[in-house]
Design an enzyme around this catalytic site. Structure first.
Site, PDB file in Angstrom:
ATOM      1  N   GLU A 264       0.883  -1.167   0.000  1.00 28.65           N
ATOM      2  CA  GLU A 264       0.000   0.000   0.000  1.00 28.65           C
ATOM      3  C   GLU A 264       0.912   1.205   0.000  1.00 28.65           C
ATOM      4  O   GLU A 264       1.682   1.419   0.940  1.00 28.65           O
ATOM      5  CB  GLU A 264      -0.907  -0.037   1.233  1.00 28.65           C
ATOM      6  CG  GLU A 264      -2.033   0.973   1.173  1.00 28.65           C
ATOM      7  CD  GLU A 264      -1.771   2.150   2.073  1.00 28.65           C
ATOM      8  OE1 GLU A 264      -1.246   3.156   1.556  1.00 28.65           O
ATOM      9  OE2 GLU A 264      -2.087   2.062   3.251  1.00 28.65           O
ATOM     10  N   CYS A 301      -2.635   7.616   5.151  1.00 26.58           N
ATOM     11  CA  CYS A 301      -2.681   7.147   3.759  1.00 26.58           C
ATOM     12  C   CYS A 301      -3.859   7.770   3.027  1.00 26.58           C
ATOM     13  O   CYS A 301      -3.853   7.856   1.795  1.00 26.58           O
ATOM     14  CB  CYS A 301      -2.828   5.632   3.706  1.00 26.58           C
ATOM     15  SG  CYS A 301      -1.800   4.715   4.842  1.00 26.58           S
TER      16      CYS A 301
END
Length: 529
Positions: A264, A301
Protein backbone atom coordinates in the site's frame (compact mmCIF):
# COMPACT_ATOMS: atom_id res chain seq x y z
CA UNK A 1 11.24 -0.67 30.59
CA UNK A 2 14.83 -1.49 29.59
CA UNK A 3 15.41 -1.95 25.85
CA UNK A 4 18.04 -4.46 24.80
CA UNK A 5 18.30 -3.39 21.13
CA UNK A 6 18.63 -6.92 19.75
CA UNK A 7 16.81 -8.83 17.03
CA UNK A 8 14.26 -11.51 17.92
CA UNK A 9 15.22 -14.57 15.89
CA UNK A 10 12.48 -16.95 16.89
CA UNK A 11 12.66 -17.19 20.67
CA UNK A 12 16.28 -16.05 20.86
CA UNK A 13 17.81 -12.60 21.11
CA UNK A 14 20.58 -11.97 18.60
CA UNK A 15 22.99 -9.11 17.96
CA UNK A 16 25.62 -10.32 15.52
CA UNK A 17 25.89 -7.15 13.44
CA UNK A 18 28.17 -4.16 13.89
CA UNK A 19 25.77 -1.45 12.67
CA UNK A 20 23.19 0.08 14.99
CA UNK A 21 20.13 2.30 14.69
CA UNK A 22 18.98 4.94 17.14
CA UNK A 23 15.73 6.85 17.37
CA UNK A 24 15.20 10.54 18.07
CA UNK A 25 12.30 12.60 19.36
CA UNK A 26 10.80 14.49 16.37
CA UNK A 27 9.45 17.22 18.65
CA UNK A 28 12.78 18.02 20.29
CA UNK A 29 15.42 16.38 18.13
CA UNK A 30 16.85 14.68 21.24
CA UNK A 31 18.33 11.21 20.87
CA UNK A 32 16.38 8.47 22.63
CA UNK A 33 17.75 5.62 24.71
CA UNK A 34 18.69 2.43 22.95
CA UNK A 35 21.01 1.34 20.16
CA UNK A 36 19.34 -1.28 17.96
CA UNK A 37 21.57 -3.75 16.16
CA UNK A 38 20.96 -4.10 12.42
CA UNK A 39 20.29 -7.71 11.45
CA UNK A 40 22.90 -9.57 9.45
CA UNK A 41 22.27 -11.79 6.45
CA UNK A 42 22.89 -14.81 8.70
CA UNK A 43 20.27 -13.67 11.21
CA UNK A 44 17.73 -13.03 8.45
CA UNK A 45 18.39 -16.49 7.07
CA UNK A 46 17.84 -18.05 10.50
CA UNK A 47 14.62 -16.14 11.03
CA UNK A 48 13.08 -17.22 7.72
CA UNK A 49 14.29 -20.79 8.09
CA UNK A 50 12.75 -20.98 11.56
CA UNK A 51 9.49 -19.63 10.15
CA UNK A 52 9.55 -22.22 7.40
CA UNK A 53 10.19 -25.01 9.91
CA UNK A 54 7.40 -23.72 12.16
CA UNK A 55 4.86 -23.46 9.33
CA UNK A 56 3.62 -27.10 9.20
CA UNK A 57 3.00 -27.21 12.96
CA UNK A 58 1.50 -23.72 13.10
CA UNK A 59 -0.95 -24.26 10.25
CA UNK A 60 -1.98 -27.53 11.87
CA UNK A 61 -3.01 -25.82 15.12
CA UNK A 62 -6.73 -25.75 15.67
CA UNK A 63 -8.71 -22.63 14.90
CA UNK A 64 -9.37 -22.25 18.62
CA UNK A 65 -5.64 -22.19 19.44
CA UNK A 66 -4.88 -19.66 16.71
CA UNK A 67 -7.76 -17.47 17.85
CA UNK A 68 -6.55 -17.70 21.45
CA UNK A 69 -3.04 -16.75 20.26
CA UNK A 70 -4.36 -13.55 18.65
CA UNK A 71 -6.34 -12.68 21.76
CA UNK A 72 -3.29 -13.35 23.92
CA UNK A 73 -1.26 -10.89 21.82
CA UNK A 74 -3.91 -8.25 22.46
CA UNK A 75 -3.79 -8.96 26.19
CA UNK A 76 0.01 -8.81 26.31
CA UNK A 77 0.06 -5.47 24.47
CA UNK A 78 -2.39 -3.97 26.95
CA UNK A 79 -0.39 -5.42 29.83
CA UNK A 80 2.66 -3.34 28.87
CA UNK A 81 0.72 -0.31 30.02
CA UNK A 82 1.63 3.34 29.68
CA UNK A 83 5.32 2.73 28.99
CA UNK A 84 4.42 1.54 25.47
CA UNK A 85 2.44 4.72 24.79
CA UNK A 86 5.15 6.92 26.25
CA UNK A 87 7.85 5.35 24.09
CA UNK A 88 5.63 5.68 21.01
CA UNK A 89 5.03 9.34 21.83
CA UNK A 90 8.76 9.93 22.15
CA UNK A 91 9.60 8.13 18.90
CA UNK A 92 6.80 9.50 16.70
CA UNK A 93 5.66 12.81 18.17
CA UNK A 94 2.07 11.56 18.01
CA UNK A 95 -0.03 12.70 21.00
CA UNK A 96 -0.83 10.24 23.76
CA UNK A 97 -4.57 10.45 23.12
CA UNK A 98 -4.08 9.46 19.47
CA UNK A 99 -1.74 6.63 20.46
CA UNK A 100 -4.16 5.34 23.06
CA UNK A 101 -6.85 5.16 20.39
CA UNK A 102 -4.49 3.46 17.96
CA UNK A 103 -3.53 0.87 20.55
CA UNK A 104 -7.24 0.18 21.00
CA UNK A 105 -7.62 -0.21 17.25
CA UNK A 106 -4.71 -2.66 17.19
CA UNK A 107 -6.24 -4.73 19.95
CA UNK A 108 -9.56 -4.61 18.10
CA UNK A 109 -7.94 -5.87 14.90
CA UNK A 110 -6.44 -8.83 16.71
CA UNK A 111 -9.80 -9.68 18.23
CA UNK A 112 -11.56 -9.31 14.86
CA UNK A 113 -9.26 -11.88 13.29
CA UNK A 114 -9.66 -14.15 16.30
CA UNK A 115 -13.41 -14.08 15.67
CA UNK A 116 -12.89 -14.78 11.96
CA UNK A 117 -10.63 -17.76 12.67
CA UNK A 118 -12.96 -19.13 15.31
CA UNK A 119 -16.05 -18.85 13.07
CA UNK A 120 -14.14 -20.64 10.31
CA UNK A 121 -16.04 -19.81 7.12
CA UNK A 122 -13.14 -17.67 5.87
CA UNK A 123 -11.66 -20.82 4.27
CA UNK A 124 -14.47 -20.63 1.65
CA UNK A 125 -15.08 -24.38 1.62
CA UNK A 126 -16.75 -25.54 -1.60
CA UNK A 127 -17.87 -29.11 -2.20
CA UNK A 128 -19.15 -30.68 -5.41
CA UNK A 129 -20.02 -34.29 -4.50
CA UNK A 130 -19.30 -36.98 -7.06
CA UNK A 131 -21.92 -37.76 -9.70
CA UNK A 132 -20.94 -41.29 -10.77
CA UNK A 133 -24.01 -41.75 -12.96
CA UNK A 134 -23.70 -38.48 -14.88
CA UNK A 135 -23.67 -38.89 -18.68
CA UNK A 136 -21.68 -38.78 -20.85
CA UNK A 137 -18.98 -38.70 -18.15
CA UNK A 138 -19.18 -39.02 -14.36
CA UNK A 139 -18.14 -36.10 -12.17
CA UNK A 140 -15.38 -36.69 -9.63
CA UNK A 141 -15.73 -35.58 -6.02
CA UNK A 142 -14.23 -32.05 -5.81
CA UNK A 143 -13.55 -30.13 -2.61
CA UNK A 144 -11.86 -26.74 -2.47
CA UNK A 145 -10.73 -24.46 0.34
CA UNK A 146 -8.19 -21.75 1.11
CA UNK A 147 -4.97 -22.77 2.84
CA UNK A 148 -2.11 -20.63 4.25
CA UNK A 149 0.81 -19.96 1.93
CA UNK A 150 3.74 -19.93 4.37
CA UNK A 151 6.16 -17.43 5.95
CA UNK A 152 5.23 -13.77 5.44
CA UNK A 153 7.44 -10.67 5.77
CA UNK A 154 5.71 -7.64 7.25
CA UNK A 155 7.22 -4.15 7.02
CA UNK A 156 6.25 -1.77 9.81
CA UNK A 157 4.86 1.60 8.72
CA UNK A 158 6.06 4.91 10.13
CA UNK A 159 2.68 6.62 10.54
CA UNK A 160 0.95 3.93 12.62
CA UNK A 161 3.45 2.52 15.16
CA UNK A 162 0.82 0.06 16.44
CA UNK A 163 -1.96 -0.52 13.88
CA UNK A 164 0.28 -0.91 10.80
CA UNK A 165 3.38 -2.13 12.54
CA UNK A 166 4.68 -5.12 14.48
CA UNK A 167 1.30 -6.41 15.73
CA UNK A 168 -0.81 -4.51 13.21
CA UNK A 169 -3.31 -5.70 10.66
CA UNK A 170 -0.76 -7.36 8.38
CA UNK A 171 0.69 -9.46 11.18
CA UNK A 172 -2.73 -10.24 12.65
CA UNK A 173 -4.20 -11.38 9.33
CA UNK A 174 -1.15 -13.46 8.41
CA UNK A 175 -1.11 -15.23 11.78
CA UNK A 176 -4.86 -15.74 11.53
CA UNK A 177 -4.37 -17.48 8.18
CA UNK A 178 -1.77 -19.79 9.73
CA UNK A 179 1.35 -18.10 8.35
CA UNK A 180 4.44 -17.41 10.48
CA UNK A 181 5.57 -13.77 10.36
CA UNK A 182 8.95 -12.03 10.19
CA UNK A 183 8.61 -8.30 10.85
CA UNK A 184 11.14 -5.72 9.73
CA UNK A 185 10.80 -2.99 12.33
CA UNK A 186 10.50 0.58 11.09
CA UNK A 187 13.80 2.35 11.89
CA UNK A 188 11.97 5.43 13.23
CA UNK A 189 10.34 3.54 16.12
CA UNK A 190 12.58 0.60 17.03
CA UNK A 191 11.81 0.81 20.75
CA UNK A 192 8.05 0.43 20.28
CA UNK A 193 8.75 -2.41 17.84
CA UNK A 194 10.87 -4.27 20.37
CA UNK A 195 8.30 -3.88 23.14
CA UNK A 196 5.50 -5.13 20.89
CA UNK A 197 7.57 -8.05 19.57
CA UNK A 198 8.23 -9.20 23.12
CA UNK A 199 4.47 -9.16 23.76
CA UNK A 200 3.84 -11.37 20.71
CA UNK A 201 6.45 -13.88 21.83
CA UNK A 202 4.98 -14.01 25.33
CA UNK A 203 1.61 -14.77 23.75
CA UNK A 204 3.17 -17.47 21.56
CA UNK A 205 4.64 -19.12 24.64
CA UNK A 206 1.26 -19.00 26.41
CA UNK A 207 -0.47 -21.02 23.68
CA UNK A 208 2.44 -23.31 22.85
CA UNK A 209 3.01 -21.98 19.33
CA UNK A 210 6.12 -23.43 17.64
CA UNK A 211 9.36 -21.46 17.71
CA UNK A 212 9.73 -19.42 14.55
CA UNK A 213 6.08 -18.40 14.36
CA UNK A 214 7.33 -14.82 14.90
CA UNK A 215 10.63 -12.97 14.50
CA UNK A 216 11.64 -9.30 14.42
CA UNK A 217 14.66 -7.81 12.66
CA UNK A 218 16.03 -4.27 12.65
CA UNK A 219 17.51 -2.52 9.64
CA UNK A 220 16.97 -0.34 6.63
CA UNK A 221 16.76 -0.97 2.87
CA UNK A 222 19.38 -3.71 2.64
CA UNK A 223 17.75 -5.77 5.37
CA UNK A 224 14.36 -5.45 3.69
CA UNK A 225 15.68 -6.57 0.31
CA UNK A 226 17.54 -9.52 1.85
CA UNK A 227 14.35 -10.58 3.60
CA UNK A 228 12.27 -10.40 0.42
CA UNK A 229 14.87 -12.33 -1.57
CA UNK A 230 15.02 -15.25 0.87
CA UNK A 231 13.94 -18.38 -1.04
CA UNK A 232 11.69 -19.66 1.76
CA UNK A 233 9.64 -16.49 2.08
CA UNK A 234 6.18 -16.71 0.49
CA UNK A 235 4.67 -13.18 0.63
CA UNK A 236 5.31 -9.59 1.64
CA UNK A 237 3.05 -6.95 3.24
CA UNK A 238 4.15 -3.31 3.15
CA UNK A 239 2.74 0.15 3.88
CA UNK A 240 4.80 3.18 2.94
CA UNK A 241 6.16 5.21 0.06
CA UNK A 242 5.81 4.36 -3.62
CA UNK A 243 9.59 4.14 -4.08
CA UNK A 244 10.13 1.72 -1.21
CA UNK A 245 7.09 -0.36 -2.13
CA UNK A 246 8.18 -0.76 -5.72
CA UNK A 247 11.73 -1.65 -4.66
CA UNK A 248 10.31 -4.57 -2.69
CA UNK A 249 7.90 -5.49 -5.47
CA UNK A 250 10.69 -5.54 -8.06
CA UNK A 251 12.97 -7.59 -5.80
CA UNK A 252 10.20 -10.15 -5.28
CA UNK A 253 9.43 -10.30 -9.00
CA UNK A 254 13.11 -10.81 -9.86
CA UNK A 255 13.46 -13.89 -7.66
CA UNK A 256 13.88 -17.26 -9.39
CA UNK A 257 10.47 -18.01 -7.86
CA UNK A 258 8.52 -14.73 -7.64
CA UNK A 259 6.24 -14.11 -4.67
CA UNK A 260 3.37 -11.64 -4.14
CA UNK A 261 3.99 -8.22 -2.57
CA UNK A 262 0.95 -6.54 -1.10
CA UNK A 263 2.17 -2.95 -0.98
CA UNK A 264 0.00 0.00 0.00
CA UNK A 265 1.93 2.97 -1.36
CA UNK A 266 -0.12 6.11 -0.88
CA UNK A 267 -2.79 8.14 -2.60
CA UNK A 268 -4.06 11.70 -3.04
CA UNK A 269 -7.63 10.63 -2.23
CA UNK A 270 -9.46 13.22 -4.35
CA UNK A 271 -12.48 15.05 -2.97
CA UNK A 272 -15.05 16.26 -5.52
CA UNK A 273 -17.31 19.16 -4.52
CA UNK A 274 -20.42 19.31 -6.67
CA UNK A 275 -22.24 22.61 -7.27
CA UNK A 276 -25.34 21.95 -5.20
CA UNK A 277 -23.35 20.95 -2.15
CA UNK A 278 -21.11 24.00 -2.44
CA UNK A 279 -24.12 26.30 -2.69
CA UNK A 280 -25.88 24.65 0.27
CA UNK A 281 -23.04 24.09 2.73
CA UNK A 282 -19.80 25.55 1.39
CA UNK A 283 -18.68 26.97 4.73
CA UNK A 284 -19.21 23.66 6.52
CA UNK A 285 -17.38 21.81 3.74
CA UNK A 286 -14.40 24.15 4.09
CA UNK A 287 -14.24 23.51 7.84
CA UNK A 288 -14.59 19.75 7.46
CA UNK A 289 -12.06 19.50 4.69
CA UNK A 290 -9.50 21.62 6.53
CA UNK A 291 -9.82 19.31 9.52
CA UNK A 292 -9.32 16.26 7.28
CA UNK A 293 -6.27 17.81 5.57
CA UNK A 294 -4.54 18.68 8.83
CA UNK A 295 -5.68 15.69 10.92
CA UNK A 296 -2.63 13.94 12.34
CA UNK A 297 -0.45 16.50 10.53
CA UNK A 298 -1.66 14.96 7.28
CA UNK A 299 0.12 11.68 8.02
CA UNK A 300 -2.60 9.32 6.88
CA UNK A 301 -2.68 7.15 3.76
CA UNK A 302 -6.12 8.68 3.18
CA UNK A 303 -5.20 12.35 3.59
CA UNK A 304 -7.19 14.41 1.00
CA UNK A 305 -4.37 15.76 -1.15
CA UNK A 306 -6.62 16.87 -4.01
CA UNK A 307 -9.88 18.83 -4.07
CA UNK A 308 -11.84 19.58 -7.26
CA UNK A 309 -14.94 21.56 -8.16
CA UNK A 310 -16.56 23.47 -11.03
CA UNK A 311 -15.66 27.15 -10.99
CA UNK A 312 -18.54 29.17 -9.54
CA UNK A 313 -18.93 31.96 -7.02
CA UNK A 314 -19.63 29.25 -4.43
CA UNK A 315 -16.30 27.56 -5.20
CA UNK A 316 -14.51 30.91 -4.86
CA UNK A 317 -16.12 31.49 -1.48
CA UNK A 318 -15.25 27.95 -0.41
CA UNK A 319 -11.62 28.43 -1.51
CA UNK A 320 -11.30 31.61 0.53
CA UNK A 321 -12.76 29.94 3.62
CA UNK A 322 -10.56 26.88 3.24
CA UNK A 323 -7.47 29.03 2.74
CA UNK A 324 -8.24 31.11 5.83
CA UNK A 325 -8.67 27.97 7.95
CA UNK A 326 -5.46 26.41 6.64
CA UNK A 327 -3.53 29.65 7.25
CA UNK A 328 -4.74 29.74 10.83
CA UNK A 329 -3.90 26.10 11.51
CA UNK A 330 -1.03 25.53 13.94
CA UNK A 331 2.15 23.89 12.64
CA UNK A 332 2.49 20.26 13.61
CA UNK A 333 5.16 17.70 14.41
CA UNK A 334 5.70 15.01 11.80
CA UNK A 335 6.93 11.51 12.51
CA UNK A 336 10.59 12.19 11.89
CA UNK A 337 12.82 14.78 10.25
CA UNK A 338 13.15 12.80 7.04
CA UNK A 339 9.40 12.93 6.43
CA UNK A 340 9.13 16.62 7.34
CA UNK A 341 11.99 17.51 4.97
CA UNK A 342 10.35 15.61 2.11
CA UNK A 343 7.02 17.30 2.86
CA UNK A 344 8.55 20.81 2.84
CA UNK A 345 10.35 20.03 -0.41
CA UNK A 346 7.06 18.77 -1.87
CA UNK A 347 5.22 22.00 -1.07
CA UNK A 348 8.10 23.97 -2.58
CA UNK A 349 8.06 21.79 -5.70
CA UNK A 350 4.33 22.20 -6.18
CA UNK A 351 4.45 25.96 -5.59
CA UNK A 352 7.24 26.23 -8.16
CA UNK A 353 5.25 24.38 -10.82
CA UNK A 354 3.88 26.59 -13.57
CA UNK A 355 0.22 27.41 -13.08
CA UNK A 356 0.19 26.38 -9.41
CA UNK A 357 -0.33 29.02 -6.71
CA UNK A 358 0.48 28.68 -3.03
CA UNK A 359 -2.84 30.10 -1.87
CA UNK A 360 -2.41 29.63 1.87
CA UNK A 361 0.22 28.40 4.29
CA UNK A 362 0.30 28.34 8.06
CA UNK A 363 3.10 30.14 9.88
CA UNK A 364 4.80 29.90 13.24
CA UNK A 365 7.70 28.19 14.91
CA UNK A 366 8.03 24.49 14.31
CA UNK A 367 9.73 21.55 15.96
CA UNK A 368 12.79 19.92 14.35
CA UNK A 369 10.38 17.66 12.43
CA UNK A 370 7.71 20.34 12.07
CA UNK A 371 5.35 21.04 9.16
CA UNK A 372 3.17 23.95 8.07
CA UNK A 373 -0.25 23.14 6.57
CA UNK A 374 -0.62 24.48 3.02
CA UNK A 375 -3.23 24.93 0.29
CA UNK A 376 -2.27 25.22 -3.36
CA UNK A 377 -4.54 25.99 -6.31
CA UNK A 378 -4.43 25.32 -10.03
CA UNK A 379 -6.69 24.84 -13.03
CA UNK A 380 -7.93 21.52 -14.37
CA UNK A 381 -6.17 22.09 -17.69
CA UNK A 382 -2.87 22.65 -15.89
CA UNK A 383 -3.40 19.64 -13.63
CA UNK A 384 -4.15 17.33 -16.56
CA UNK A 385 -1.09 18.62 -18.45
CA UNK A 386 1.28 18.20 -15.47
CA UNK A 387 1.04 14.69 -14.05
CA UNK A 388 3.42 15.49 -11.19
CA UNK A 389 0.85 17.83 -9.60
CA UNK A 390 -1.23 14.76 -8.82
CA UNK A 391 1.53 12.91 -6.96
CA UNK A 392 1.15 12.44 -3.21
CA UNK A 393 2.88 14.94 -0.94
CA UNK A 394 2.66 13.14 2.39
CA UNK A 395 1.66 15.71 4.97
CA UNK A 396 -0.89 18.49 5.68
CA UNK A 397 -1.25 19.99 2.21
CA UNK A 398 -3.80 19.78 -0.56
CA UNK A 399 -4.17 21.03 -4.14
CA UNK A 400 -7.50 22.61 -5.08
CA UNK A 401 -8.33 22.29 -8.77
CA UNK A 402 -10.84 24.62 -10.42
CA UNK A 403 -12.69 23.17 -13.43
CA UNK A 404 -14.40 25.33 -16.08
CA UNK A 405 -17.24 22.89 -16.66
CA UNK A 406 -18.73 19.53 -15.75
CA UNK A 407 -16.97 17.98 -18.75
CA UNK A 408 -13.64 19.29 -17.49
CA UNK A 409 -14.34 17.86 -14.04
CA UNK A 410 -15.01 14.48 -15.67
CA UNK A 411 -11.80 14.80 -17.69
CA UNK A 412 -9.91 15.49 -14.47
CA UNK A 413 -11.37 12.34 -12.92
CA UNK A 414 -10.39 10.32 -15.99
CA UNK A 415 -6.82 11.62 -15.71
CA UNK A 416 -6.37 10.39 -12.14
CA UNK A 417 -4.14 7.48 -11.23
CA UNK A 418 -5.48 4.68 -9.04
CA UNK A 419 -6.39 5.82 -5.54
CA UNK A 420 -7.28 4.34 -2.18
CA UNK A 421 -10.35 6.55 -1.91
CA UNK A 422 -12.39 9.25 -3.59
CA UNK A 423 -15.06 11.39 -1.94
CA UNK A 424 -18.04 13.12 -3.55
CA UNK A 425 -19.99 15.86 -1.81
CA UNK A 426 -23.31 16.59 -3.45
CA UNK A 427 -27.07 16.83 -3.25
CA UNK A 428 -29.46 14.25 -4.69
CA UNK A 429 -29.74 16.39 -7.81
CA UNK A 430 -25.94 16.62 -8.05
CA UNK A 431 -25.62 12.84 -7.90
CA UNK A 432 -28.09 12.44 -10.76
CA UNK A 433 -26.39 15.08 -12.92
CA UNK A 434 -22.89 13.76 -12.16
CA UNK A 435 -23.70 10.07 -12.44
CA UNK A 436 -20.88 9.67 -14.95
CA UNK A 437 -18.39 10.94 -12.35
CA UNK A 438 -19.46 8.12 -10.05
CA UNK A 439 -18.95 5.57 -12.82
CA UNK A 440 -15.47 6.93 -13.57
CA UNK A 441 -14.41 6.86 -9.93
CA UNK A 442 -15.68 3.32 -9.42
CA UNK A 443 -12.85 2.23 -11.73
CA UNK A 444 -10.25 4.44 -10.02
CA UNK A 445 -10.56 3.71 -6.31
CA UNK A 446 -10.97 1.07 -3.63
CA UNK A 447 -13.43 3.03 -1.46
CA UNK A 448 -15.97 5.57 -2.73
CA UNK A 449 -17.27 7.98 -0.09
CA UNK A 450 -20.39 10.14 -0.31
CA UNK A 451 -20.73 13.34 1.72
CA UNK A 452 -17.86 12.37 3.99
CA UNK A 453 -14.10 12.66 4.30
CA UNK A 454 -11.51 9.97 3.54
CA UNK A 455 -9.53 10.12 6.78
CA UNK A 456 -10.62 7.40 9.15
CA UNK A 457 -10.58 3.73 8.12
CA UNK A 458 -13.02 1.52 9.97
CA UNK A 459 -11.73 -1.92 10.96
CA UNK A 460 -14.66 -4.11 9.92
CA UNK A 461 -15.70 -6.97 7.70
CA UNK A 462 -16.75 -4.79 4.75
CA UNK A 463 -13.85 -2.31 4.73
CA UNK A 464 -11.69 -2.04 1.60
CA UNK A 465 -8.33 -0.35 2.07
CA UNK A 466 -6.58 -0.80 -1.23
CA UNK A 467 -7.07 0.40 -4.77
CA UNK A 468 -5.72 0.31 -8.33
CA UNK A 469 -2.04 0.92 -8.97
CA UNK A 470 -0.15 3.01 -7.92
CA UNK A 471 -2.07 3.17 -4.64
CA UNK A 472 -1.38 -0.55 -4.18
CA UNK A 473 0.29 -3.36 -6.08
CA UNK A 474 -2.87 -5.49 -6.08
CA UNK A 475 -6.29 -3.84 -6.20
CA UNK A 476 -8.01 -7.17 -5.44
CA UNK A 477 -6.87 -7.08 -1.82
CA UNK A 478 -7.29 -4.97 1.31
CA UNK A 479 -4.87 -4.29 4.16
CA UNK A 480 -7.67 -3.39 6.61
CA UNK A 481 -10.72 -5.42 7.59
CA UNK A 482 -11.66 -9.05 7.66
CA UNK A 483 -10.84 -9.72 4.01
CA UNK A 484 -7.16 -8.92 4.64
CA UNK A 485 -6.69 -12.59 5.55
CA UNK A 486 -7.23 -13.49 1.88
CA UNK A 487 -3.80 -12.10 0.93
CA UNK A 488 -1.98 -14.89 2.71
CA UNK A 489 -3.83 -17.95 1.42
CA UNK A 490 -4.20 -19.89 -1.79
CA UNK A 491 -6.89 -22.30 -3.00
CA UNK A 492 -6.35 -26.06 -2.95
CA UNK A 493 -8.75 -28.54 -4.54
CA UNK A 494 -8.95 -32.15 -3.34
CA UNK A 495 -10.26 -34.65 -5.93
CA UNK A 496 -11.71 -38.03 -4.97
CA UNK A 497 -9.97 -37.78 -1.60
CA UNK A 498 -10.98 -40.29 1.11
CA UNK A 499 -12.94 -38.54 3.85
CA UNK A 500 -10.38 -39.67 6.43
CA UNK A 501 -7.67 -37.66 4.65
CA UNK A 502 -9.63 -34.44 4.16
CA UNK A 503 -9.21 -31.36 6.36
CA UNK A 504 -12.04 -30.97 8.89
CA UNK A 505 -13.43 -28.08 6.83
CA UNK A 506 -14.11 -30.39 3.87
CA UNK A 507 -15.16 -33.65 5.50
CA UNK A 508 -18.65 -35.06 4.95
CA UNK A 509 -19.68 -34.41 8.53
CA UNK A 510 -19.44 -30.67 9.13
CA UNK A 511 -17.63 -31.11 12.44
CA UNK A 512 -16.75 -27.39 12.62
CA UNK A 513 -20.28 -26.21 11.80
CA UNK A 514 -18.95 -23.68 9.29
CA UNK A 515 -20.83 -22.36 6.29
CA UNK A 516 -19.91 -24.24 3.12
CA UNK A 517 -21.01 -24.15 -0.52
CA UNK A 518 -22.28 -27.65 -1.36
CA UNK A 519 -23.44 -28.13 -4.93
CA UNK A 520 -23.96 -24.38 -5.22
CA UNK A 521 -25.98 -24.05 -2.01
CA UNK A 522 -24.62 -22.26 1.07
CA UNK A 523 -25.34 -24.46 4.07
CA UNK A 524 -24.08 -25.77 7.38
CA UNK A 525 -25.42 -29.25 6.66
CA UNK A 526 -23.31 -32.36 6.18
CA UNK A 527 -22.60 -33.64 2.68
CA UNK A 528 -25.63 -35.60 1.49
CA UNK A 529 -27.11 -34.75 4.85
Amino acid sequence: MTLHGKNFIGNSLSAEGEQTLTASNPATGAALDGAFVVATATEIDRAVNLASQAFPAFRALSAEVRATFLEAIAEEILAIGDSLLERANAETGLPLARLTGERGRTVGQLKLFANIVREGSWVQAKIDPALPDRKPLPRPDLRRMLIPIGPVAVFGASNFPFAFSVAGGDTASALAAGCPVIVKAHPAHPGVSEMTAAAILRAAERVGAPEGVFSLVHGVKEVGIALVEHPRLEAVAFTGSHGAGMALFNAAAARPRPIPVFAEMGSVNPVFLLPGALAERGEALAAGLAQSITLGVGQFCTNPGLVAGVSTLALDTFTSALGATVSAAPPGVMLHQGISSVYAAGVKRLAGTGGVVLAAEATGETAPAGAHPALLTTSAANFIANHAIGEENFGPSSVLVSCDSRDELLALAEALDGQLTASIHGTERDFVEYRKLIHILEMKVGRLIFNGYPTGVEVSYAMQHGGPYPSTTDSRTTSVGGSAIERFVRPLCYQDTPDLLLPDELRNENVLSIWRLIDGKTTQEAVNG
